[in-house]
Design a protein around this motif. Structure first.
Motif, PDB file in Angstrom:
ATOM      1  N   SER A   1      25.935 -22.555  -7.631  1.00 14.39           N
ATOM      2  CA  SER A   1      25.852 -23.586  -6.874  1.00 14.39           C
ATOM      3  C   SER A   1      24.954 -24.681  -7.687  1.00 14.39           C
ATOM      4  O   SER A   1      23.810 -25.090  -7.403  1.00 14.39           O
ATOM      5  CB  SER A   1      24.564 -23.294  -5.711  1.00 14.39           C
TER       6      SER A   1
ATOM      7  N   PRO B   1      25.637 -21.469  -0.991  1.00 17.26           N
ATOM      8  CA  PRO B   1      24.601 -21.191   0.229  1.00 17.26           C
ATOM      9  C   PRO B   1      25.525 -21.068   1.359  1.00 17.26           C
ATOM     10  O   PRO B   1      25.036 -20.677   2.425  1.00 17.26           O
ATOM     11  CB  PRO B   1      23.946 -22.814  -0.083  1.00 17.26           C
TER      12      PRO B   1
ATOM     13  N   SER C   1      24.823 -25.934   2.604  1.00 18.42           N
ATOM     14  CA  SER C   1      25.692 -24.931   3.418  1.00 18.42           C
ATOM     15  C   SER C   1      26.362 -25.419   4.331  1.00 18.42           C
ATOM     16  O   SER C   1      26.090 -26.788   4.833  1.00 18.42           O
ATOM     17  CB  SER C   1      24.397 -24.031   4.100  1.00 18.42           C
TER      18      SER C   1
ATOM     19  N   LEU D   1      17.009 -18.014   0.062  1.00 21.15           N
ATOM     20  CA  LEU D   1      17.993 -18.195  -1.048  1.00 21.15           C
ATOM     21  C   LEU D   1      17.217 -18.449  -2.331  1.00 21.15           C
ATOM     22  O   LEU D   1      16.048 -18.786  -2.259  1.00 21.15           O
ATOM     23  CB  LEU D   1      18.738 -19.448  -0.853  1.00 21.15           C
TER      24      LEU D   1
ATOM     25  N   LEU E   1      19.313 -24.187  -6.216  1.00 26.24           N
ATOM     26  CA  LEU E   1      20.526 -24.388  -5.680  1.00 26.24           C
ATOM     27  C   LEU E   1      20.999 -25.789  -5.421  1.00 26.24           C
ATOM     28  O   LEU E   1      19.965 -26.489  -4.686  1.00 26.24           O
ATOM     29  CB  LEU E   1      21.124 -23.486  -4.479  1.00 26.24           C
TER      30      LEU E   1
ATOM     31  N   THR F   1      22.967 -12.184  -5.403  1.00 28.37           N
ATOM     32  CA  THR F   1      22.227 -12.461  -4.253  1.00 28.37           C
ATOM     33  C   THR F   1      22.682 -11.511  -3.311  1.00 28.37           C
ATOM     34  O   THR F   1      22.089 -10.807  -2.576  1.00 28.37           O
ATOM     35  CB  THR F   1      22.381 -13.959  -3.915  1.00 28.37           C
TER      36      THR F   1
ATOM     37  N   LEU G   1      25.545 -15.698  -7.130  1.00 27.81           N
ATOM     38  CA  LEU G   1      26.057 -15.129  -5.687  1.00 27.81           C
ATOM     39  C   LEU G   1      26.160 -13.855  -5.693  1.00 27.81           C
ATOM     40  O   LEU G   1      25.763 -13.402  -4.643  1.00 27.81           O
ATOM     41  CB  LEU G   1      27.394 -16.122  -5.383  1.00 27.81           C
TER      42      LEU G   1
ATOM     43  N   ALA H   1      25.845 -17.397   1.610  1.00 22.82           N
ATOM     44  CA  ALA H   1      24.971 -16.718   1.774  1.00 22.82           C
ATOM     45  C   ALA H   1      24.343 -16.974   3.280  1.00 22.82           C
ATOM     46  O   ALA H   1      23.966 -15.903   4.020  1.00 22.82           O
ATOM     47  CB  ALA H   1      23.805 -17.321   0.959  1.00 22.82           C
TER      48      ALA H   1
END
Length: 641
Positions: free
Chosen positions: A107, A372, A391, A383, A387, A132, A129, A375
């Motif tokens: 991101s 995002p 989203s 988060l 980033l 995460t 990503l 996620a």
């Protein structure tokens, strides 16, 4: 990014396809005799939805049916889009694979994650990503089909299983045609899927096939037959003859390349259908979010050239983005094969929840938004910092929305988006806000401006007559991408009298970014990505440029002249304003001496000479900050407020 698939590759494809056909028949017999495996689905956490991210290399949005293409290249993707959300104006963060997919995974724009070219690796301080989702308890599997999406660049971080089919081994060669075809990638992904039991999944699948050479399997080639009978094939060696914008291409040959390209897309589309069937058969169909996008598009002489990597026109950076869920029964392959009687395309199957609830979103979005978004769909509460994406999950959280109107609280329609490249001797940035798009040719010190509503094919450059819009978009560009931190600052001053300043700067790395701080009379060019030459004739006051290198530690060599003469005594380095002993001179890239990061005290513009210092690098989550001197200079050129 650029590998040639050799003839033996297709022999392997035919053998694999025969094996796959046998496996399809066997699977159908088993399915007829036993209770479908979905009845034995493991207990899965309802709060942790499965996530499947599919990136198709070199896929133009306007070559898919869901985006209006008249050919049947994408029946499965079209079905997914009809039941989900179609983002009509999605951008890749770069016009080639490595930086664009790294932007999806972090991101961050390329100038932020800094994996912008060969030999670079994602810094440890930048989270991905996969990392995460792995920290949230997801089983993570990655299956990639090109060297620019492999572990040496940092892509494997966070994956329990990461399969690159040997592309990262020392014996790999770009020209050897070792990239796995889409059926082989799908086989590996499905094999990983089966034993995951009750764990929630993050599955990343990358298909390389639409990339040149355009060489689909014969059955898919026959779907789009070509009338071309000339001596050229669809290999890179053949099409590279026409990459020069000044070299015309025969129209029948151009159409032949597009026919082959479309056949590759249809081949991948069928493999996507097979992958989605496998999710259903594993009992995960109704709990999986499917995200399909591309890293970049492809140019077929739309703006003079072929391929991708340098240009930032829509055909190279506008990509498809489809997000949806699955429904219906599996299609079991036989309905999807392109080998039906007469070579006609098979039925697409019900890949999406095509219940009339699909939506088309016109707001511009970017690959940096996927981290995002995913996620949020996965229920990640916190988060990581840094980033840059937004989203897109609000219209997706309760299924596909009926419209993309006021109910969506996602990014605003006039949001700023950036795409950038440092590739093949090009250093270019594109910025979009609303209907306007600016392409800044950093390597040529010029701009092009387009209205994408009135002129979607970018045929009329409005930069000369819309100077206010050009300056506004330049200000937006500098607010979104970090072009200056960790860079070198070279200024020069005529001391009130007219002088000609010239320089040739080389680096052991590459130039990441270049910011010219002189008016239109000054010019510069970049050669081979590692040599910068500039000329500023007739300068009486202050002028200069800033540049960054990759890696940060790369050595830099300066050859600087005033009025054609080497004058080392008129060059002032760092806060102590020391002069080099001779020209040219080389500076170590790490610049550990504290004085190197202090502007020379005599650089106010009223003394003849060159003034050189370095800016400290930004941290992984540091916002973009311009120091006072650079801000003032950019303001004088209309670039910042």
């Amino acid at each position: 990014m650029s590998a040639t698939r050799s003839a033996p590759r297709r022999c392997g494809v035919r053998a694999a396809r025969r094996a796959w056909s046998r496996s399809v028949v066997f699977a159908a017999l088993v399915a007829a005799l036993v209770v479908p495996c979905a009845c034995f689905s493991p207990r899965l956490d309802p709060n942790r939805q499965d996530i499947v991210l599919i990136v198709v290399d070199t896929l133009r949005a306007d070559h898919l049916g869901i985006y209006g293409y008249p050919r049947s290249t994408s029946p499965h993707l079209d079905a997914l889009g009809r039941g989900g959300v179609v983002f009509e104006r999605a951008w890749g963060a770069a016009p080639w694979t490595l930086p664009s997919i790294m932007s999806i995974m972090t991101s961050r724009y390329p100038s932020s994650h800094r994996v912008e070219n060969d030999g670079l690796r994602l810094p440890e301080g930048i989270p991905t990503l996969a990392e995460t989702l792995h920290a949230e308890g997801y089983a993570t599997g990655g299956f990639v089909s090109h060297v620019y999406v492999t572990a040496p660049f940092g892509f494997a971080r966070g994956f329990d299983t990461f399969e690159d089919f040997g592309l990262s081994r020392p014996e790999y060669r770009l020209e050897a045609g070792l990239e796995p075809t889409a059926d082989r990638v799908t086989d590996a992904a499905l094999a990983w899927l089966k034993p995951q039991a009750s764990r929630s999944l993050f599955l990343f699948v990358h298909y390389f096939d639409p990339h040149w050479p355009y060489d689909p399997p014969p059955a898919y080639r026959d779907l789009f037959p070509s009338a071309y009978r000339g001596p050229l094939d669809a290999s890179h060696d053949a099409l590279s003859k026409f990459q020069d914008p000044l070299t015309p291409i025969p129209e029948d040959y151009r159409r032949f390349l597009i026919d082959r390209y479309d056949g590759e897309i249809r081949f991948v589309d069928d493999q996507v259908g097979r992958l989605l069937d496998g999710l259903r058969e594993a009992g995960r169909g109704e709990r999986a979010w499917i995200i399909v996008t591309a890293d970049h598009g492809e140019e077929f002489k739309d703006h003079g050239s072929m391929g991708h990597g340098r240009a930032l026109y829509e055909e190279t950076i506008r990509v498809p983005l489809l997000i949806g869920r699955l429904s219906g029964a599996a299609t079991h392959g036989a309905r999807r094969t392109a080998t039906t009687a007469g070579g006609a395309a098979g039925a697409p199957g019900d890949q999406g929840a095509d219940d009339g609830r699909g939506a088309r979103v016109a707001t511009p979005v970017s690959g940096i938004d996927l981290f995002p978004t995913i996620a949020a769909l996965a229920g990640v509460a916190n988060l990581p910092p840094g980033l840059q994406g937004k989203s897109l999950a609000p219209p997706l959280s309760s299924g596909a929305p009926r419209s993309s109107g006021s109910e969506w609280s996602g990014p605003p329609p006039d949001r700023t988006l950036v795409s950038e490249t440092v590739r093949l001797n090009a250093c270019r940035k594109a910025v979009r806000s609303g209907r306007l798009k600016l392409i800044q040719f950093m390597d040529e010190n010029r701009s092009e401006l387009y209205d994408l509503v009135d002129d979607p094919h970018e045929s009329h450059d409005q930069a000369p007559e819309r100077t206010e819009d050009r300056h506004r978009l330049m200000r937006l560009l500098y607010s979104e991408v970090d072009l200056l931190s960790g860079g070198w600052n070279l200024r020069w001053s005529g001391g009130g009298r007219s002088h000609r300043f010239h320089g040739r700067i080389g680096t052991t790395g590459i130039f990441r970014s270049l910011v010219p701080l002189f008016p239109g009379q000054g010019k510069y060019v970049v050669e081979q990505g590692n040599t910068l030459e500039f000329t500023d004739p007739g300068q009486t006051g202050a002028s200069g440029l800033s540049f960054t290198t990759a890696p940060y530690e790369a050595r830099v060599t300066f050859q600087l002249t005033i009025d054609g003469r080497a004058m080392p005594e008129r060059i002032f380095l760092g806060g102590r304003a020391v002069a080099p002993e001779a020209l040219p001179f080389t500076l170590e890239g790490d610049a550990q001496a504290p004085a190197a990061f202090i502007r020379p005290p005599r650089s106010a513009g009223n003394e003849l000479g060159f003034f050189l210092w370095r800016t400290r690098p930004a941290g992984p989550d540091q916002t973009i900050i311009l120091d006072d001197e650079i801000r003032e200079r950019l303001r004088s050129l209309g670039y910042v407020n």
